[in-house]
Design an enzyme around this catalytic site. Structure first.
Site, PDB file in Angstrom:
ATOM      1  N   HIS A 181      -8.099  10.140   3.761  1.00  0.00           N
ATOM      2  CA  HIS A 181      -7.646   9.144   4.748  1.00  0.00           C
ATOM      3  C   HIS A 181      -8.058   9.569   6.152  1.00  0.00           C
ATOM      4  O   HIS A 181      -8.075  10.752   6.474  1.00  0.00           O
ATOM      5  CB  HIS A 181      -6.124   9.007   4.699  1.00  0.00           C
ATOM      6  CG  HIS A 181      -5.616   8.325   3.463  1.00  0.00           C
ATOM      7  ND1 HIS A 181      -5.120   9.018   2.387  1.00  0.00           N
ATOM      8  CD2 HIS A 181      -5.514   7.009   3.142  1.00  0.00           C
ATOM      9  CE1 HIS A 181      -4.728   8.156   1.441  1.00  0.00           C
ATOM     10  NE2 HIS A 181      -4.956   6.929   1.878  1.00  0.00           N
ATOM     11  N   GLY A 182      -8.313   8.569   7.000  1.00  0.00           N
ATOM     12  CA  GLY A 182      -8.577   8.845   8.418  1.00  0.00           C
ATOM     13  C   GLY A 182     -10.007   9.296   8.668  1.00  0.00           C
ATOM     14  O   GLY A 182     -10.825   9.405   7.757  1.00  0.00           O
ATOM     15  N   THR A 203      -7.768   2.948   9.337  1.00  0.00           N
ATOM     16  CA  THR A 203      -8.073   3.619  10.611  1.00  0.00           C
ATOM     17  C   THR A 203      -9.081   2.836  11.465  1.00  0.00           C
ATOM     18  O   THR A 203      -8.890   2.694  12.681  1.00  0.00           O
ATOM     19  CB  THR A 203      -8.609   5.039  10.320  1.00  0.00           C
ATOM     20  OG1 THR A 203      -7.648   5.706   9.512  1.00  0.00           O
ATOM     21  CG2 THR A 203      -8.824   5.817  11.597  1.00  0.00           C
ATOM     22  N   ASP A 223       2.386   5.009  -5.600  1.00  0.00           N
ATOM     23  CA  ASP A 223       1.623   6.234  -5.351  1.00  0.00           C
ATOM     24  C   ASP A 223       2.487   7.426  -5.776  1.00  0.00           C
ATOM     25  O   ASP A 223       3.289   7.941  -5.004  1.00  0.00           O
ATOM     26  CB  ASP A 223       1.250   6.317  -3.865  1.00  0.00           C
ATOM     27  CG  ASP A 223       0.562   7.629  -3.527  1.00  0.00           C
ATOM     28  OD1 ASP A 223       0.403   8.472  -4.423  1.00  0.00           O
ATOM     29  OD2 ASP A 223       0.187   7.803  -2.349  1.00  0.00           O
ATOM     30  N   ASP A 228       0.857  -1.195   0.000  1.00  0.00           N
ATOM     31  CA  ASP A 228       0.000   0.000   0.000  1.00  0.00           C
ATOM     32  C   ASP A 228       0.894   1.248   0.000  1.00  0.00           C
ATOM     33  O   ASP A 228       1.829   1.344   0.802  1.00  0.00           O
ATOM     34  CB  ASP A 228      -0.863  -0.054   1.279  1.00  0.00           C
ATOM     35  CG  ASP A 228      -1.930   1.015   1.319  1.00  0.00           C
ATOM     36  OD1 ASP A 228      -2.387   1.432   0.244  1.00  0.00           O
ATOM     37  OD2 ASP A 228      -2.318   1.408   2.432  1.00  0.00           O
ATOM     38  N   HIS A 251      -9.535   4.678  -1.587  1.00  0.00           N
ATOM     39  CA  HIS A 251      -8.760   4.792  -0.335  1.00  0.00           C
ATOM     40  C   HIS A 251      -9.554   5.617   0.668  1.00  0.00           C
ATOM     41  O   HIS A 251     -10.455   6.371   0.308  1.00  0.00           O
ATOM     42  CB  HIS A 251      -7.420   5.490  -0.606  1.00  0.00           C
ATOM     43  CG  HIS A 251      -6.413   4.599  -1.260  1.00  0.00           C
ATOM     44  ND1 HIS A 251      -5.209   4.286  -0.681  1.00  0.00           N
ATOM     45  CD2 HIS A 251      -6.446   3.933  -2.436  1.00  0.00           C
ATOM     46  CE1 HIS A 251      -4.532   3.487  -1.485  1.00  0.00           C
ATOM     47  NE2 HIS A 251      -5.254   3.250  -2.563  1.00  0.00           N
ATOM     48  N   GLY A 252      -9.178   5.476   1.952  1.00  0.00           N
ATOM     49  CA  GLY A 252      -9.792   6.322   2.988  1.00  0.00           C
ATOM     50  C   GLY A 252     -11.230   5.955   3.285  1.00  0.00           C
ATOM     51  O   GLY A 252     -12.036   6.825   3.615  1.00  0.00           O
ATOM     52  N   ALA A 253     -11.547   4.655   3.188  1.00  0.00           N
ATOM     53  CA  ALA A 253     -12.967   4.266   3.269  1.00  0.00           C
ATOM     54  C   ALA A 253     -13.431   3.904   4.675  1.00  0.00           C
ATOM     55  O   ALA A 253     -14.582   3.510   4.853  1.00  0.00           O
ATOM     56  CB  ALA A 253     -13.232   3.109   2.325  1.00  0.00           C
ATOM     57  N   ASN A 260     -10.206   0.630   0.772  1.00  0.00           N
ATOM     58  CA  ASN A 260      -9.057   0.494   1.678  1.00  0.00           C
ATOM     59  C   ASN A 260      -9.457   0.877   3.099  1.00  0.00           C
ATOM     60  O   ASN A 260     -10.029   1.952   3.311  1.00  0.00           O
ATOM     61  CB  ASN A 260      -7.928   1.417   1.235  1.00  0.00           C
ATOM     62  CG  ASN A 260      -7.071   0.795   0.161  1.00  0.00           C
ATOM     63  OD1 ASN A 260      -7.505  -0.113  -0.527  1.00  0.00           O
ATOM     64  ND2 ASN A 260      -5.860   1.277   0.008  1.00  0.00           N
TER      65      ASN A 260
HETATM   66  P1  13P Z   1      -8.397   4.845   6.192  1.00  0.00           P
HETATM   67  O1  13P Z   1      -7.322   4.947   7.216  1.00  0.00           O
HETATM   68  O2  13P Z   1      -9.217   6.101   6.083  1.00  0.00           O
HETATM   69  O3  13P Z   1      -9.216   3.638   6.375  1.00  0.00           O
HETATM   70  O4  13P Z   1      -7.668   4.705   4.772  1.00  0.00           O
HETATM   71  C1  13P Z   1      -6.909   3.569   4.547  1.00  0.00           C
HETATM   72  C2  13P Z   1      -6.178   3.627   3.265  1.00  0.00           C
HETATM   73  O5  13P Z   1      -6.537   4.316   2.342  1.00  0.00           O
HETATM   74  C3  13P Z   1      -4.979   2.797   3.156  1.00  0.00           C
HETATM   75  O6  13P Z   1      -4.346   2.963   1.927  1.00  0.00           O
HETATM   76  O1  G3H Z   2      -3.189   5.107   3.673  1.00  0.00           O
HETATM   77  C1  G3H Z   2      -2.348   4.542   4.321  1.00  0.00           C
HETATM   78  C2  G3H Z   2      -2.293   4.370   5.741  1.00  0.00           C
HETATM   79  O2  G3H Z   2      -3.479   4.611   6.417  1.00  0.00           O
HETATM   80  C3  G3H Z   2      -1.108   5.099   6.351  1.00  0.00           C
HETATM   81  O3  G3H Z   2      -0.379   4.084   6.811  1.00  0.00           O
HETATM   82  O4  G3H Z   2       0.875   4.965   8.767  1.00  0.00           O
HETATM   83  O5  G3H Z   2       1.377   2.754   7.719  1.00  0.00           O
HETATM   84  O6  G3H Z   2       1.983   4.869   6.530  1.00  0.00           O
HETATM   85  P1  G3H Z   2       1.070   4.205   7.495  1.00  0.00           P
HETATM   86 ZN    ZN Z   3      -4.531   4.999   1.183  1.00  0.00          ZN
END
Ligand code: 13P
Ligand code: G3H
Ligand code: ZN
Length: 305
Positions: A182-183, A236, A106, A83, A211-213, A233
Site C-alpha cells: 500500500h502507498g 493514495t 481482511d 474495503d 491492492h496497493g496499485a 485498488n
Molecule cells: P494504494 O493506496 O497503494 O493505492 O492502495 C489502495 C488499496 O489497496 C486500497 O485497498
Molecule cells: O488500503 C486501504 C487504504 O488505503 C487505507 O485506507 O486510511 O481509509 O483505512 P484508510
Molecule cells: Zn488495500
C-alpha cells in the site's frame, strides 16, 4: 447471487481487462470517481473503509455514495464495496447500513485456519443477503507503518493455500500478495510473476484483486492483467491528487472563503486521475455513450459551460 460488484469483476475476468476499485471518503471524491466512469462509459468499483465509517458515519457515507451513483444515468456501471473490513461489525455496517454490493473481509493477519473460518462466516452471512465477498491471503503491507525491513517471501500468497481457502469458503474474489504494498513506498523490485500465474492456474474462476496499485506503471499493470488480475485498488493516487489540488488552490495567502472554490478543482483532479487509471486498466475506447442526467449535471470546473 446478484451483486453488482461481482458482475463487474466477472465480466472483467472473462473479458481480459481489469477495473479500478477507487476509495472514497466524501461527496467530492465520490462525484469525481462516478463521473469519470460515466464519461468513459466503463465500469468501476467505488469503495470505503472502516476508517471512513468512523470519519463520516457508515449510514451517511452509504447514502452519499448511493445517492451519487443513483443520480447517474450510467449507474449500472458502478459497484459499491467495503474495503478492508476487519470484523463482523464492519461487515454488518457495510451490508445493513451502507447498503454495499460487496464486502472485503481482511483476515490476512490471521493464521490460514483462522482466515478460512472468519472468511466462511462472512461468506455465509453476506451470500444470504445477496452480497459478494473478497478475502485476502498473503499480506499487502503498509510500508509506512512497518518498522522493519520487509521479508517479501514471508508475505506472499501461497497458491495452494489460495486454492484451499477459495474451495472451503466459496469466497467470490481474492486479494493477493506478490510483492505489492500500500502507498507510495518501496515495493518488491519485481512482482513475483510466476507466483501470480500459479495462483491463477489454481483458482481460475475467482477474480484476483491487486491492492496497493497506485504506483504501478502501465507496463506492470498490463503484465498483471495478462496473468489474471481483474481489479486494481487505488487510494493514495487519488488522495494525492485531491490534496495537491487543494494546496494549489489555497496557496500561501489562504484567502479563500468559499470552500466550494477549493473543492471543485479537487474533485476535477480526482476525475482526471480516475479517467487515466480506467483507461490504463480497460482499453482505449473513451467515448461517452450517455448524457449526464439533470441531477448529475454539476459542473466539474468553472470553465465548463
Ligand atoms: P494504494 O493506496 O497503494 O493505492 O492502495 C489502495 C488499496 O489497496 C486500497 O485497498
Ligand atoms: O488500503 C486501504 C487504504 O488505503 C487505507 O485506507 O486510511 O481509509 O483505512 P484508510
Ligand atoms: Zn488495500
Amino acid at each position: 447471487m446478484r451483486s453488482k460488484t461481482i458482475e463487474i469483476l466477472t465480466n472483467a475476468m472473462k473479458g481480459g481487462y481489469a477495473v479500478g476499485a477507487f476509495n472514497t471518503f466524501n461527496l467530492e471524491m465520490t462525484q469525481g470517481i462516478v463521473r469519470a466512469a460515466h464519461d468513459l462509459n466503463k465500469p468501476c468499483i467505488i469503495q470505503a473503509t472502516p476508517s471512513t465509517f468512523r470519519y463520516a458515519g457508515c449510514r451517511v457515507i452509504g447514502k452519499v455514495v448511493r445517492g451519487v451513483i443513483e443520480a447517474d444515468s450510467n449507474s449500472n456501471l458502478v459497484g459499491f464495496h467495503l474495503d478492508h473490513g476487519k470484523n463482523l461489525d464492519d461487515i454488518m455496517c457495510a451490508i445493513e447500513e451502507a447498503k454495499m454490493d460487496s464486502v472485503m473481509i481482511d483476515a490476512s493477519l490471521m493464521s490460514l485456519r483462522e482466515n478460512i473460518s472468519m472468511t466462511k462466516r462472512v461468506v455465509d452471512y453476506a451470500h444470504e443477503r445477496g452480497v459478494a465477498v473478497q478475502a485476502e491471503l498473503g499480506k499487502v503491507p503498509y510500508i509506512g507503518r512497518e518498522e522493519q525491513a520487509i521479508d517479501w517471501e514471508e508475505l506472499m500468497t501461497n497458491p495452494e493455500e489460495a486454492r484451499e481457502l477459495v474451495e472451503l469458503t466459496g469466497v467470490d474474489a481474492l486479494a493477493i500478495g506478490i510483492g505489492n504494498a500500500h502507498g507510495f513506498f518501496q515495493e518488491r523490485s519485481e512482482p513475483d510473476w510466476e507466483r501470480l500465474a500459479r495462483i491463477k492456474e489454481l483458482v481460475p474462476n475467482t477474480p484476483l484483486i491487486m491492492h496497493g496499485a497506485s504506483d504501478w506503471s502501465r507496463e506492470k499493470i498490463q503484465k498483471a492483467i495478462k496473468l489474471g488480475v481483474s481489479c486494481f485498488n487505488i487510494d493514495t493516487d487519488n488522495r494525492v491528487a485531491f490534496v495537491t489540488s487543494i494546496c494549489q488552490t489555497v496557496g500561501p495567502k489562504c484567502d479563500v472563503t468559499d470552500p466550494r472554490k477549493i473543492l471543485k478543482p479537487a474533485r476535477k483532479a480526482v476525475y482526471e486521475k480516475v479517467k487515466e487509471k480506467i483507461e490504463m486498466f480497460n482499453g482505449f475506447e473513451v467515448e461517452s455513450k450517455a448524457e449526464p442526467t439533470e441531477q448529475v449535471k454539476y459542473q466539474l470546473s468553472d470553465t465548463e459551460e
